[in-house]
Structures are given as C-alpha cells and as structure tokens.
Design an enzyme around this catalytic site. Structure first.
Site, short mmCIF file in Angstrom:
data_model
loop_
_atom_site.label_atom_id
_atom_site.label_comp_id
_atom_site.label_asym_id
_atom_site.label_seq_id
_atom_site.Cartn_x
_atom_site.Cartn_y
_atom_site.Cartn_z
N CYS A 192 0.59 -1.21 0.09
CA CYS A 192 -0.10 0.15 0.18
C CYS A 192 1.11 0.92 0.33
CB CYS A 192 -1.20 -0.12 0.99
SG CYS A 192 -2.23 1.33 1.14
N ASP A 244 0.28 4.15 1.91
CA ASP A 244 0.09 4.78 3.26
C ASP A 244 1.83 5.07 3.68
OD1 ASP A 244 0.03 4.23 6.39
OD2 ASP A 244 -2.00 3.73 5.87
N ARG A 296 2.91 5.04 6.32
CA ARG A 296 3.78 4.17 7.56
C ARG A 296 4.06 2.91 7.26
NH1 ARG A 296 -2.56 4.23 10.43
NH2 ARG A 296 -3.06 3.53 8.46
N HIS A 355 -2.17 -4.33 4.52
CA HIS A 355 -2.40 -3.66 6.67
C HIS A 355 -3.02 -2.81 7.23
CE1 HIS A 355 -2.53 0.44 6.39
NE2 HIS A 355 -2.63 0.48 4.52
N CYS A 379 -6.19 0.07 7.41
CA CYS A 379 -5.98 0.41 5.39
C CYS A 379 -7.04 1.22 4.82
CB CYS A 379 -5.93 -0.56 4.27
SG CYS A 379 -5.41 -0.20 3.19
CO CO Z 1 -3.29 1.34 2.62
#
Ligand code: CO
Length: 208
Positions: A41, A43, A45, A97, A100
């Site tokens: 992803c 993302d 993090r 994750h 998400c």
């Molecule tokens: Co995500």
C-alpha cells in the site's frame, strides 16, 4: 517535514554508506538482481524496505492505494511482467496492512470521484466474501478480515497472470500474502496456500 531537510538527510546517508564501503554506490550502479517483488500500500506508515529489513537492490517494489492488482491496471501489470520476465524474481509478495484507508473507504457508501473505480475492486472482494464478512458483528474485526481477504484476492490476481503461471512451470515461483500490523509493527504471514489456489483457478484462468 521540511523539504530542505530531506537533502541534508540524503547527504548524511551518502556519507554514512561511503564510510563503511567506498564503492557502495559504484556497486549499486552496476544493476539490480532482486529476488522479491513486493506489492504494498502507498500508506506512508507502511514502508516496504524498512519493515522487511532489506537493503537497496533486494526488493522490486510497487505501491498503490490498498495494494491492488487489477487486471486492467497497466502499472501493476507492467511491474509484474518486468519483475518476473526480466528480473526473474522467485517470490511475489502482496502485503496489506490493518487500518488501511483504502479498505475503510470501500466499506462506506460515499461518492469519492476518481477513487470509485479503484475502490470498487475492494467492494468486489467484499461481495465475493459477503457471507463470511456479514457474519462478523464487530466492525473492527470485519475491517481487519476484509484487509486479509483483499490480500488473498490480490494474490489470486497475481496468479492469474500469464507471466506468473509460466514462471511457476519454469522455476517454481511463489506468491505470498502478508499483512503488516501497524499496532505491533509485526508482519503476519497469511500462509496463502499457493499450490491449492493455483490448482483451484486453473480450470478457468489457465493461460499457459
Ligand atoms: Co493502505
């Protein structure tokens, strides 16, 4: 984050690498032979290399919203083709994750414009697994399970490609489904049964 700070960080990183190996970048420039394709992803993090503890050159990386592998997506399809046919990776990982944002958005009724067609792929995952998901009363648990099922379905999408089917015959390439747990920092192996998924879908999706 101050943008100028990034250049200072970069200089410190270069100095640190060269202090332990003066040829570090010379060697990096020679080419890449990664053994893993990581699809994760976007993302901020969920950093690919850092959470796996791997170095530059170790993993070929593709990231998009909610680690999707839609069959009409030229970007992810090209990444798989290049990694499998040219870099000859032996492992493909789809890593989702918990918590998400993309998966969360797909669980809600909202018109999100250009995100709609992308997130609809996740709604399709929900539809395929509707009975299991609707039976989970706790919203948080349902959300986490959809993250896992989405990883599983994206692994299946990887296995549907001609490149991966051929590489399985030629050299036994493996596909893995993982989830990164943001709360603990731990990687969870979903132990996707690659062999049985492959057997199960080949009747319809065999291309080789
Ligand atoms: Co995500």
């Amino acid at each position: 984050m101050d943008i100028q700070q990034i250049f200072k960080n970069n200089k410190a990183w270069v100095d640190q690498k060269l202090s332990t190996d003066k040829d570090y970048f010379e060697n990096l420039a020679k080419g890449q032979t990664p053994n893993i394709l990581y699809i994760g992803c976007s993302d901020s993090r969920v950093t690919a290399e850092e959470l796996m503890g791997v170095s530059p050159g170790d993993a070929f990386v593709h990231r998009n919203i909610a680690n999707m592998v839609p069959n009409t997506d030229l970007s992810s399809m090209s990444v798989i083709d290049y990694a499998v046919m040219h870099l000859k990776v032996n492992h493909i990982v789809v890593c989702g994750h918990y918590y998400c944002g993309g998966v969360k958005a797909a669980m809600q009724s909202a018109d999100l414009g250009i995100l709609n067609p992308w997130l609809r792929n996740i709604r399709d995952v929900y539809r395929i697994h509707r009975d299991e998901l609707n039976a989970i009363e706790d919203e948080d648990a349902k959300y986490k399970r959809l993250v896992e099922l989405n990883v599983q379905e994206q692994c299946i999408n990887v296995i549907k490609t001609a490149e991966v089917q051929q590489a399985y015959i030629d050299r036994g390439i493996r596909v893995h489904g993982w989830v990164f747990d943001i709360h603990s920092g731990k990687l969870i192996d979903l132990n996707i049964d690659f062999e049985s998924i492959l057997k199960g879908i080949m009747e319809i999706y065999r291309l080789t």
